[in-house]
Write a protein that holds these residues in place. Sequence first.
Motif, PDB file in Angstrom:
ATOM      1  N   THR A 124       0.832  -1.205   0.000  1.00 62.98           N
ATOM      2  CA  THR A 124       0.000   0.000   0.000  1.00 62.98           C
ATOM      3  C   THR A 124       0.865   1.253   0.000  1.00 62.98           C
ATOM      4  O   THR A 124       0.588   2.213  -0.736  1.00 62.98           O
ATOM      5  N   LEU A 128       0.482   3.957  -3.094  1.00 62.02           N
ATOM      6  CA  LEU A 128      -0.155   5.244  -2.815  1.00 62.02           C
ATOM      7  C   LEU A 128       0.419   6.414  -3.624  1.00 62.02           C
ATOM      8  O   LEU A 128      -0.358   7.228  -4.155  1.00 62.02           O
ATOM      9  N   TYR A 175      -6.724   9.715   2.966  1.00 57.88           N
ATOM     10  CA  TYR A 175      -6.558  10.151   1.577  1.00 57.88           C
ATOM     11  C   TYR A 175      -7.870  10.330   0.815  1.00 57.88           C
ATOM     12  O   TYR A 175      -7.866  10.496  -0.398  1.00 57.88           O
ATOM     13  N   ILE A 180      -8.841   8.829  -3.036  1.00 59.20           N
ATOM     14  CA  ILE A 180      -8.456   7.436  -2.776  1.00 59.20           C
ATOM     15  C   ILE A 180      -9.350   6.884  -1.672  1.00 59.20           C
ATOM     16  O   ILE A 180      -9.324   7.364  -0.539  1.00 59.20           O
TER      17      ILE A 180
END
Length: 266
Positions: A124, A128, A175, A180
Amino acid sequence: MNLNLDGKTAIVTGGSKGIGKGIARSLAGEGCNLSICARHIDELEETAEELEKLGVQVLVVEADLTKETDIQNVVNRTVDKFGTIDILVNNAGTVGEPGTIEEVSVQEWRDLFELNLFAVVSITKKVLPVMLKQNWGRIINISSENGTQPYPDMIHYSASKGALDNFSKGLSKQYAEQGILVNTVSPAFIETPLVDEMMQQAAEEQGITKEEAVKQFLSNKRPNIELGRPGKIEEVGPIVAFLASDKASFINGSDYRVDGGSVASI
């Protein structure tokens, strides 16, 4: 429903078989190009052939997600091939050997958390920045009923999935304004090759049929699955595909249970 995922790129970890393969199939059916990774290249290539028949591009990456170099390789090769990463499905995980707190060693706990939690955190973190550049992304973590409803003979597995649920919720708050969204899908007792193997082993140990072993397990271990059957792989993937789409643009930090009612709490 047209989810408008044509041309999107999704990474599905543990995408060669079982629930991961089913998720990859659902995404491919909506037009997603796929990067699937797992430890066995032969299984990956076989799955890729099936998915490519749906008219999408598929990248296979042999990877052990407990190794940082392998995780970075998955991300790098995906970006090299497709230019970006729109969707990350963290599906890879392990159940570990069953046992109580007395029976399971601390090292077994560490090994299980390494894949079920820390590998998710690692990939992750690497994905990102790619999503932030485009102000759009979907991260879907595959948890389990055990994360909410722990079982004493799977205490380490349950704890790892509870930690994953907590991580997902926390990340969802960080986020969202950048487009996101982070959600969790929690299956229970799905008819995967691993579950079939477990049921077959239980049947052989007791001298009963596999079907009888399944009924016994449902009665003794999962009495709240009112449907009276295991879930099917194809019943998980569509939820993931929906959460990956703009149809789910106001869903963030949620946990979708695909468990037939197994979790007894609200």
